[in-house]
Design a protein around this motif. Structure first.
Motif, PDB file in Angstrom:
ATOM      1  N   PHE A 322       0.830  -1.208   0.000  1.00 49.37           N
ATOM      2  CA  PHE A 322       0.000   0.000   0.000  1.00 49.37           C
ATOM      3  C   PHE A 322       0.861   1.254   0.000  1.00 49.37           C
ATOM      4  O   PHE A 322       0.566   2.223  -0.700  1.00 49.37           O
ATOM      5  CB  PHE A 322      -0.922  -0.029   1.229  1.00 49.37           C
ATOM      6  N   MET A 325       2.483   2.171  -3.421  1.00 48.97           N
ATOM      7  CA  MET A 325       1.611   2.503  -4.549  1.00 48.97           C
ATOM      8  C   MET A 325       1.939   3.855  -5.191  1.00 48.97           C
ATOM      9  O   MET A 325       1.867   3.991  -6.410  1.00 48.97           O
ATOM     10  CB  MET A 325       0.151   2.477  -4.077  1.00 48.97           C
ATOM     11  N   TYR A 397      -6.009  -6.273  -6.412  1.00 50.04           N
ATOM     12  CA  TYR A 397      -6.125  -4.997  -5.705  1.00 50.04           C
ATOM     13  C   TYR A 397      -5.365  -3.879  -6.412  1.00 50.04           C
ATOM     14  O   TYR A 397      -5.906  -2.794  -6.628  1.00 50.04           O
ATOM     15  CB  TYR A 397      -5.601  -5.154  -4.273  1.00 50.04           C
ATOM     16  N   MET A 398      -4.129  -4.142  -6.790  1.00 51.52           N
ATOM     17  CA  MET A 398      -3.266  -3.083  -7.279  1.00 51.52           C
ATOM     18  C   MET A 398      -3.747  -2.511  -8.605  1.00 51.52           C
ATOM     19  O   MET A 398      -3.681  -1.299  -8.835  1.00 51.52           O
ATOM     20  CB  MET A 398      -1.830  -3.608  -7.416  1.00 51.52           C
ATOM     21  N   SER A 400      -6.881  -2.269  -9.910  1.00 50.88           N
ATOM     22  CA  SER A 400      -8.038  -1.376  -9.767  1.00 50.88           C
ATOM     23  C   SER A 400      -7.656  -0.096  -9.028  1.00 50.88           C
ATOM     24  O   SER A 400      -8.154   0.990  -9.339  1.00 50.88           O
ATOM     25  CB  SER A 400      -9.159  -2.098  -9.020  1.00 50.88           C
ATOM     26  N   ARG A 401      -6.765  -0.227  -8.054  1.00 55.14           N
ATOM     27  CA  ARG A 401      -6.367   0.942  -7.270  1.00 55.14           C
ATOM     28  C   ARG A 401      -5.615   1.955  -8.136  1.00 55.14           C
ATOM     29  O   ARG A 401      -5.899   3.161  -8.094  1.00 55.14           O
ATOM     30  CB  ARG A 401      -5.481   0.491  -6.108  1.00 55.14           C
ATOM     31  N   THR A 402      -4.660   1.489  -8.924  1.00 51.52           N
ATOM     32  CA  THR A 402      -3.888   2.398  -9.776  1.00 51.52           C
ATOM     33  C   THR A 402      -4.741   2.957 -10.912  1.00 51.52           C
ATOM     34  O   THR A 402      -4.582   4.120 -11.281  1.00 51.52           O
ATOM     35  CB  THR A 402      -2.655   1.679 -10.351  1.00 51.52           C
ATOM     36  N   LYS A 404      -7.922   3.580 -10.836  1.00 51.43           N
ATOM     37  CA  LYS A 404      -8.825   4.610 -10.301  1.00 51.43           C
ATOM     38  C   LYS A 404      -8.089   5.928 -10.106  1.00 51.43           C
ATOM     39  O   LYS A 404      -8.606   6.996 -10.459  1.00 51.43           O
ATOM     40  CB  LYS A 404      -9.401   4.119  -8.978  1.00 51.43           C
ATOM     41  N   ARG A 405      -6.878   5.884  -9.570  1.00 46.42           N
ATOM     42  CA  ARG A 405      -6.121   7.104  -9.356  1.00 46.42           C
ATOM     43  C   ARG A 405      -5.541   7.656 -10.654  1.00 46.42           C
ATOM     44  O   ARG A 405      -5.362   8.863 -10.787  1.00 46.42           O
ATOM     45  CB  ARG A 405      -4.981   6.848  -8.349  1.00 46.42           C
TER      46      ARG A 405
END
Length: 410
Positions: A322, A325, A397-398, A400-402, A404-405
């Motif tokens: 986390f 990221m 996880y990684m 979708s997280r990246t 979105k940002r």
């Protein structure tokens, strides 16, 4: 404007700065890690103390040395600015009161730290049956009084340009500390604070007057340089948790990592090449990774419970992933990033490989630490669970997280 008002204003600004950055230092992740670390070390320490016998003299000797060295923790925070040696030089005689306020302010943090050091050392002394719980008060008083004298030496050193004299004074104070703590632990703990108090009342003022007679003027260049170095050290520590404008991070060559860099930089992916160098040659991400890795290894090696160690291992892997990221967006502000004639998909592919290498190495290190703390079977189970977690973290996880940002930067 008086020197007292100048000190109050600078003290307020200093406290305001600390309160502003403290919420970033003591964030949720760090507090959780700190609690687990303290709990695991306390458990290991208590188990070690149970094995001690009253004839364990070496432990008391180590405590004497620890106490004698701990009085040198903490520098004098003068809060002096470079312009003072020009605009406030005319108030040379008034600076004595200013530095006494600085000394009292600088005593606050060491007083708290010395309390915890003394409290942590008491169980080891209880095991030797030479100390009772009521003896903590005179021992802590001795620590505080000696630390106060050590800060007085730092105040006196502001007028001395001879490093040999300063080192000699610190050496004599250390010998004095060893003598006093030996008396406290092996004979009577109430004798030491009495001796320090008598020194302060009878001899300290005479020593100070003699020293100031020999060195009458403040060495402003040394004072300013020392305060700048102290502030820089504090800013570097804060910068491990959040960006500090006063700290300018520079890329470091780190030639000794070239062998590892060649293995992870990738041959056909431009972004993997860039991310590898941003991590290896920068201080933000590599420092964060190494810090979490070391804390995790120490914590897991000190945790004997199988299920708890496995949970902590997965927690540290998540925290590391986390916290790393933001590396994905490291080059977003660089316009050359948008001019590279490479597919956009290479960016996430290169980042994914770098994170896989880092979390994979951390997963193996945590499994080895669990092997040391528990047994080899728990280590194998942890290795399988850690690698599975790394795969799931990167796969589900990684991405979708990246993504979105990334949309917010577009």
């Amino acid at each position: 404007m008086t020197m007292e008002s100048i000190w109050k204003r600078r003290q307020q600004l200093h406290l305001k700065k600390f309160s502003r950055y403290s919420k970033y230092i003591f964030n949720d992740h760090f507090v959780i890690v700190l609690l687990f670390l303290i709990g695991a070390l306390a458990f290991r320490y208590s188990e070690f103390v149970k094995t001690l016998t009253p004839d364990f003299v070496w432990g008391e000797v180590l405590i004497v040395l620890l106490f004698s060295l701990s009085i040198f923790i903490g520098k004098l925070a003068t809060l002096v600015e470079a312009a003072d040696q020009v605009f406030l030089l005319a108030k040379e005689k008034e600076w004595g009161g200013y530095f006494q306020k600085a000394k009292r302010y600088s005593l606050v943090f060491p007083a708290v730290l010395l309390f915890f050091i003394g409290a942590a050392a008491m169980p080891l002394l209880f095991a030797g049956r030479t100390i009772q719980i009521s003896d903590f008060l005179p021992i802590y008083a001795t620590l505080l009084l000696l630390k106060s004298i050590q800060l007085d030496l730092q105040v006196l050193a502001l007028k001395c340009n001879d490093r040999a004299v300063i080192q000699k004074n610190n050496g004599l104070l250390w010998i004095f500390g060893v003598l006093l703590f030996s008396i406290s632990i092996f004979f009577n703990p109430w004798v030491a604070p009495v001796l320090v108090t008598l020194y302060t009342v009878l001899l300290h003022k005479k020593v100070q007057v003699r020293f100031e007679t020999k060195y009458p003027l403040y060495q402003w260049e040394n004072i300013t340089a020392a305060e700048e170095q102290r502030t820089a050290r504090v800013n570097r520590i804060i910068n491990l948790f959040t960006d500090v404008p006063q700290v300018k991070n520079k890329a470091k060559r780190r030639k000794y990592l070239d062998g590892i860099l060649r293995r992870v930089e990738g041959k056909g992916n431009t972004f993997q090449y860039l991310y590898a160098r941003a991590f290896m040659r920068g201080t933000d991400y590599s420092g964060l990774f190494v810090r979490l890795l070391l804390i995790g290894v120490v914590l897991l090696a000190a945790t004997p419970a199988k299920s708890l160690s496995l949970a902590l291992s997965l927690l540290f892997l998540y925290l590391t992933g986390f916290q790393l990221m933001p590396l994905y967006f490291h080059y977003n502000e660089n316009m050359m990033n948008r001019l590279y004639p490479v597919p956009n998909g290479d960016k996430f592919a290169g980042f994914k490989k770098i994170i896989t290498y880092l979390l994979g190495c951390e997963a193996v290190a945590f499994a080895l630490a669990i092997t040391v703390g528990v047994d080899w079977m728990a280590g194998l189970i942890a290795l399988a669970a850690n690698l599975a977690f790394v795969w799931c973290f990167i796969r589900f996880y990684m991405g979708s997280r990246t993504a979105k940002r990334e949309n917010t930067f577009s």
